[in-house]
Design a protein around this motif. Structure first.
Motif, PDB file in Angstrom:
ATOM      1  N   GLN A  38     -20.169 -25.826   8.174  1.00 38.73           N
ATOM      2  CA  GLN A  38     -20.641 -26.757   8.723  1.00 38.73           C
ATOM      3  C   GLN A  38     -19.480 -28.103   8.677  1.00 38.73           C
ATOM      4  O   GLN A  38     -18.639 -27.717   7.274  1.00 38.73           O
ATOM      5  N   GLY A  39     -19.123 -28.398  10.210  1.00 32.61           N
ATOM      6  CA  GLY A  39     -18.344 -29.574   9.879  1.00 32.61           C
ATOM      7  C   GLY A  39     -18.412 -30.792  11.056  1.00 32.61           C
ATOM      8  O   GLY A  39     -19.151 -30.799  11.093  1.00 32.61           O
ATOM      9  N   LYS A  40     -17.682 -31.233  11.489  1.00 27.82           N
ATOM     10  CA  LYS A  40     -16.899 -32.017  12.405  1.00 27.82           C
ATOM     11  C   LYS A  40     -16.771 -31.939  13.457  1.00 27.82           C
ATOM     12  O   LYS A  40     -16.082 -31.165  13.255  1.00 27.82           O
ATOM     13  N   TYR A  41     -17.001 -33.584  14.375  1.00 29.62           N
ATOM     14  CA  TYR A  41     -16.391 -32.839  15.422  1.00 29.62           C
ATOM     15  C   TYR A  41     -16.814 -33.997  16.296  1.00 29.62           C
ATOM     16  O   TYR A  41     -17.164 -35.393  16.373  1.00 29.62           O
ATOM     17  N   PHE A  42     -15.280 -33.981  17.102  1.00 26.37           N
ATOM     18  CA  PHE A  42     -15.059 -35.438  17.328  1.00 26.37           C
ATOM     19  C   PHE A  42     -14.620 -35.217  19.035  1.00 26.37           C
ATOM     20  O   PHE A  42     -13.725 -33.730  19.244  1.00 26.37           O
ATOM     21  N   CYS A  43     -15.362 -35.774  20.184  1.00 24.03           N
ATOM     22  CA  CYS A  43     -14.905 -35.694  21.703  1.00 24.03           C
ATOM     23  C   CYS A  43     -14.007 -36.679  21.940  1.00 24.03           C
ATOM     24  O   CYS A  43     -14.332 -38.275  21.457  1.00 24.03           O
ATOM     25  N   ILE A  44     -12.961 -37.221  22.057  1.00 26.74           N
ATOM     26  CA  ILE A  44     -11.777 -37.882  22.428  1.00 26.74           C
ATOM     27  C   ILE A  44     -11.561 -38.178  23.480  1.00 26.74           C
ATOM     28  O   ILE A  44     -10.459 -37.447  24.042  1.00 26.74           O
TER      29      ILE A  44
ATOM     30  N   HIS B   4     -21.018 -20.398  18.100  1.00 23.92           N
ATOM     31  CA  HIS B   4     -20.239 -22.215  17.051  1.00 23.92           C
ATOM     32  C   HIS B   4     -21.093 -23.039  18.240  1.00 23.92           C
ATOM     33  O   HIS B   4     -21.233 -23.545  19.786  1.00 23.92           O
ATOM     34  N   VAL B   5     -21.615 -24.131  17.087  1.00 21.07           N
ATOM     35  CA  VAL B   5     -22.510 -24.804  17.577  1.00 21.07           C
ATOM     36  C   VAL B   5     -21.959 -26.217  18.202  1.00 21.07           C
ATOM     37  O   VAL B   5     -21.853 -27.205  16.338  1.00 21.07           O
ATOM     38  N   TYR B   6     -22.178 -27.054  18.642  1.00 23.32           N
ATOM     39  CA  TYR B   6     -21.825 -28.363  19.083  1.00 23.32           C
ATOM     40  C   TYR B   6     -22.954 -29.351  19.025  1.00 23.32           C
ATOM     41  O   TYR B   6     -23.554 -28.959  20.403  1.00 23.32           O
ATOM     42  N   VAL B   7     -23.424 -30.039  17.890  1.00 25.77           N
ATOM     43  CA  VAL B   7     -24.359 -31.062  18.467  1.00 25.77           C
ATOM     44  C   VAL B   7     -23.994 -32.212  18.201  1.00 25.77           C
ATOM     45  O   VAL B   7     -23.340 -33.238  17.966  1.00 25.77           O
ATOM     46  N   ALA B  16     -22.328 -45.177  16.533  1.00 19.97           N
ATOM     47  CA  ALA B  16     -21.692 -45.898  15.895  1.00 19.97           C
ATOM     48  C   ALA B  16     -20.715 -45.715  15.131  1.00 19.97           C
ATOM     49  O   ALA B  16     -19.328 -46.109  14.866  1.00 19.97           O
ATOM     50  N   GLN B  17     -20.711 -43.889  14.631  1.00 18.11           N
ATOM     51  CA  GLN B  17     -18.833 -43.285  14.299  1.00 18.11           C
ATOM     52  C   GLN B  17     -18.596 -43.680  15.325  1.00 18.11           C
ATOM     53  O   GLN B  17     -17.435 -43.903  14.515  1.00 18.11           O
ATOM     54  N   GLY B  18     -18.595 -42.761  16.462  1.00 22.37           N
ATOM     55  CA  GLY B  18     -17.495 -42.722  17.131  1.00 22.37           C
ATOM     56  C   GLY B  18     -17.281 -43.909  18.208  1.00 22.37           C
ATOM     57  O   GLY B  18     -15.567 -44.271  17.978  1.00 22.37           O
ATOM     58  N   LYS B  19     -18.042 -45.417  17.990  1.00 21.67           N
ATOM     59  CA  LYS B  19     -17.362 -46.390  18.542  1.00 21.67           C
ATOM     60  C   LYS B  19     -16.574 -46.820  16.969  1.00 21.67           C
ATOM     61  O   LYS B  19     -14.978 -47.418  17.521  1.00 21.67           O
ATOM     62  N   THR B  20     -16.298 -47.022  16.354  1.00 16.48           N
ATOM     63  CA  THR B  20     -15.404 -46.910  14.799  1.00 16.48           C
ATOM     64  C   THR B  20     -14.445 -46.560  14.770  1.00 16.48           C
ATOM     65  O   THR B  20     -13.008 -46.902  14.229  1.00 16.48           O
ATOM     66  N   VAL B  36     -14.377 -42.939  21.827  1.00 19.64           N
ATOM     67  CA  VAL B  36     -14.221 -41.257  20.640  1.00 19.64           C
ATOM     68  C   VAL B  36     -16.223 -41.075  20.948  1.00 19.64           C
ATOM     69  O   VAL B  36     -16.612 -42.275  20.792  1.00 19.64           O
ATOM     70  N   ARG B  37     -16.500 -39.818  20.704  1.00 21.43           N
ATOM     71  CA  ARG B  37     -18.241 -39.804  20.360  1.00 21.43           C
ATOM     72  C   ARG B  37     -17.892 -38.700  18.649  1.00 21.43           C
ATOM     73  O   ARG B  37     -17.006 -37.892  19.283  1.00 21.43           O
ATOM     74  N   GLN B  38     -18.874 -38.706  18.140  1.00 24.02           N
ATOM     75  CA  GLN B  38     -18.820 -37.852  16.787  1.00 24.02           C
ATOM     76  C   GLN B  38     -19.631 -37.187  16.768  1.00 24.02           C
ATOM     77  O   GLN B  38     -20.965 -37.828  17.307  1.00 24.02           O
ATOM     78  N   GLY B  39     -19.767 -36.441  15.883  1.00 25.76           N
ATOM     79  CA  GLY B  39     -21.366 -35.296  16.141  1.00 25.76           C
ATOM     80  C   GLY B  39     -20.761 -33.932  15.194  1.00 25.76           C
ATOM     81  O   GLY B  39     -19.889 -34.152  14.025  1.00 25.76           O
TER      82      GLY B  39
END
Lengths: 81, 81
Positions: A38-44, B4-7, B16-20, B36-39
């Motif tokens: 598992q990891g983190k995904y960022f869309c910038i 590879h699965v992206y959620v 809120a995380q992405g905004k931060t 930024v959007r985080q997933g």
């Protein structure tokens, strides 16, 4: 332009979350699953810029300075225009 | 074979995380960053199987039953042989 950044624990670091998901899937009879990481995904989202090399450089700096703990994590990214 | 699965949170849900992260990058003078959007990211290792359609179907079931909260999240995935 968008940058998709994928951050994962290094192969040598125990991924407890991934292990938990893999065990749960095994118990749920998904027999084909052998491992989960598992990891983190960022869309910038970035302002459009013709200079792709500069964008790559900026995304690498953002990843290594903010998004990634280089002691235990590694990252890959791809750009989408 | 790997999936590879992206959620990510749905577009309509406040991230809120992405905004931060976006705010932090702005303060650090990364002026090109607009959002930024985080997933979450999962790398699932699967036993090799010639039947790609069956694998796609299994990954979709895993994602929708275990990895994703369909009320607030959506996912994409890609296969890598």
């Amino acid at each position: 332009m968008k940058a998709h950044v994928y951050v994962t624990l290094k192969r040598t670091v125990l991924d407890a979350q991934g292990k938990t998901v893999a065990d749960a899937l095994q118990r749920m009879n998904y027999k084909g699953v052998t491992d989960v990481r598992q990891g983190k995904y960022f869309c910038i989202e970035l302002e459009d810029n013709k200079d792709v090399a500069a964008i790559r450089c900026e995304v690498e700096r953002i990843a290594s300075e903010v998004l990634v703990n280089p002691v235990i994590e590694e990252y890959t990214f791809r750009l989408e225009s």
